[in-house]
Design an enzyme around this catalytic site. Structure first.
Site, PDB file in Angstrom:
ATOM      1  N   ASP A   1       0.160   5.021   1.791  1.00  0.00           N
ATOM      2  CA  ASP A   1      -0.486   5.473   3.030  1.00  0.00           C
ATOM      3  C   ASP A   1      -1.434   6.896   2.346  1.00  0.00           C
ATOM      4  O   ASP A   1      -0.176   7.719   1.433  1.00  0.00           O
ATOM      5  CB  ASP A   1       0.562   6.344   3.457  1.00  0.00           C
ATOM      6  CG  ASP A   1       0.965   5.249   4.749  1.00  0.00           C
ATOM      7  OD1 ASP A   1       0.742   4.269   4.590  1.00  0.00           O
ATOM      8  OD2 ASP A   1       2.653   5.321   5.472  1.00  0.00           O
TER       9      ASP A   1
ATOM     10  N   HIS B   1       0.671  -0.756  -0.004  1.00  0.00           N
ATOM     11  CA  HIS B   1       0.018   0.021   0.483  1.00  0.00           C
ATOM     12  C   HIS B   1       1.043   1.195  -0.187  1.00  0.00           C
ATOM     13  O   HIS B   1       1.409   1.108   0.401  1.00  0.00           O
ATOM     14  CB  HIS B   1      -0.709  -0.025   1.252  1.00  0.00           C
ATOM     15  CG  HIS B   1      -0.346   0.419   2.228  1.00  0.00           C
ATOM     16  ND1 HIS B   1       0.393  -0.637   3.368  1.00  0.00           N
ATOM     17  CD2 HIS B   1       0.292   0.979   4.219  1.00  0.00           C
ATOM     18  CE1 HIS B   1       0.862  -0.351   4.562  1.00  0.00           C
ATOM     19  NE2 HIS B   1       0.779   0.258   4.283  1.00  0.00           N
TER      20      HIS B   1
ATOM     21  N   ARG C   1       5.231   6.320  13.601  1.00  0.00           N
ATOM     22  CA  ARG C   1       5.064   6.461  12.608  1.00  0.00           C
ATOM     23  C   ARG C   1       4.470   8.185  12.721  1.00  0.00           C
ATOM     24  O   ARG C   1       3.753   8.242  13.765  1.00  0.00           O
ATOM     25  CB  ARG C   1       3.912   5.924  11.717  1.00  0.00           C
ATOM     26  CG  ARG C   1       4.463   5.984  10.229  1.00  0.00           C
ATOM     27  CD  ARG C   1       3.414   5.651   9.350  1.00  0.00           C
ATOM     28  NE  ARG C   1       1.822   5.923   9.301  1.00  0.00           N
ATOM     29  CZ  ARG C   1       0.765   5.648   8.606  1.00  0.00           C
ATOM     30  NH1 ARG C   1       1.882   4.534   8.354  1.00  0.00           N
ATOM     31  NH2 ARG C   1       0.181   6.460   7.926  1.00  0.00           N
TER      32      ARG C   1
ATOM     33  N   HIS D   1       5.072   0.279   0.639  1.00  0.00           N
ATOM     34  CA  HIS D   1       5.283  -0.770   1.282  1.00  0.00           C
ATOM     35  C   HIS D   1       4.493  -1.653   1.412  1.00  0.00           C
ATOM     36  O   HIS D   1       3.763  -1.799   1.227  1.00  0.00           O
ATOM     37  CB  HIS D   1       5.825   0.798   2.554  1.00  0.00           C
ATOM     38  CG  HIS D   1       4.955   1.248   3.123  1.00  0.00           C
ATOM     39  ND1 HIS D   1       4.522   2.416   2.477  1.00  0.00           N
ATOM     40  CD2 HIS D   1       4.263   0.797   4.165  1.00  0.00           C
ATOM     41  CE1 HIS D   1       3.551   2.544   3.125  1.00  0.00           C
ATOM     42  NE2 HIS D   1       3.209   2.161   4.489  1.00  0.00           N
TER      43      HIS D   1
HETATM   44  C1  SIN Z   1       2.820   1.044   7.909  1.00  0.00           C
HETATM   45  O1  SIN Z   1       2.617   0.520   7.260  1.00  0.00           O
HETATM   46  O2  SIN Z   1       2.884   2.332   8.154  1.00  0.00           O
HETATM   47  C2  SIN Z   1       3.809   0.353   9.014  1.00  0.00           C
HETATM   48  C3  SIN Z   1       4.615  -0.677   8.545  1.00  0.00           C
HETATM   49  C4  SIN Z   1       5.937  -1.002   9.021  1.00  0.00           C
HETATM   50  O3  SIN Z   1       5.225  -1.010  10.114  1.00  0.00           O
HETATM   51  O4  SIN Z   1       6.619  -1.959   8.875  1.00  0.00           O
END
Ligand code: SIN
Length: 282
Positions: A105, A103, A273, A258
């Protein structure tokens, strides 16, 4: 391959994208030229990595704010006392992780986020890597015919089916995602973007949030989207990051996908994050 930059050491991690930046302490205030150099590396490599950073939440926030205003995520739990910091957490007894599929974000927003700065607070003894994929390489590897067709198309992205009350993902996340009544975003974006900073062409659809092509039904869109997803997920467009406590990944959310690998059942993984606001897409 190692390149000596003016200030930092930049070590690419794969052929398509990713570079580890060494020789910088992100807890210190950085100069404008240093920030410009990190921005340059982000534009060139799509995702940049740092190791062994000892940041307080305040320092994490201060670093993020050098790249733009913070985009507060509507659906994630915040770190206690820090609304700017979204917690990406999996407890030993939980089976589902956050972000366990390809995905990008916030593509459901009219103005999608520039990127996210993810900091590892607690890592499992093994596993829990994050994979990244380069959507410029994915675009460039398509045929001229398909590039031309996609160049005039737009796609619809939505948060509803992922973060809304009816979503199985929200149920499986067991309280880690909330605020489901706020999942009302729909946005239409070009299928091929011109990246606002690097000028590179980017394939901008993703399996999590893209629902269909504008003017096409979901059923009509599904086969072409499935092809694009399979194509873009090819290993040669990827890099993979193995976390340690204090590791950071800063990805460009327009240029990359990612995927958080869910292979550490029975162990805790806790990440902080911060997402930085982006500019309008063209
Ligand atoms: C995310 O998708 O923002 C999290 C990525 C992760 O936890 O590695």
């Amino acid at each position: 391959e190692r390149m000596r930059n003016r200030r930092f050491d930049v070590a690419p991690t794969a052929g398509a994208l990713g570079a580890e930046i060494n020789g910088v302490d992100l807890s210190e205030p950085l100069s404008d030229p240093q920030i410009a150099e990190l921005r340059g590396a982000l534009n060139e490599y799509g995702v940049i990595f740092f190791r062994d950073q000892k940041l307080t939440p305040e320092q994490h926030i201060a670093f993020a704010e050098r790249f733009g205003p913070i985009d507060i995520n509507r659906f994630f739990q915040a770190a206690p006392g820090y609304p700017q910091i979204a917690e990406v957490r999996k407890e030993p007894e939980q089976k589902v992780n956050i972000g366990g599929g390809w995905h990008t974000d916030h593509s459901y927003d009219q103005v999608p986020a520039l990127g996210s700065i993810l900091l590892a607070r607690e890592t499992p003894p093994r596993g829990g890597d994050t994979m990244f994929a380069c959507m410029n390489r994915a675009y460039e590897a398509l045929s001229d015919g398909l590039k031309k067709t996609l160049g005039s198309m737009r796609a619809v992205h939505s948060s509803r089916h992922v973060f809304g009350a009816a979503s199985a993902y929200v149920k499986d996340a067991g309280g880690r995602l909330g605020n489901t009544e706020s999942a009302v975003q729909d946005a239409v974006h070009p299928v091929v973007l011109r990246h606002p900073e690097s000028g590179k062409k980017i394939l901008y659809v993703n399996p999590a949030f893209t629902t269909h092509f504008e003017g096409w039904t979901a059923q009509e869109s599904a086969p072409l989207l499935a092809f694009l997803y399979q194509h873009a997920a090819r290993p040669e467009f990827q890099t993979r990051f193995q976390w340690r406590e204090g590791s950071i990944a800063f990805w460009d959310n327009r240029a990359t996908w990612h995927y958080a690998v869910n292979d550490y059942h029975g162990a805790r993984r806790l990440m902080h994050r911060i997402t930085v606001q982006g500019g309008p897409l063209q």
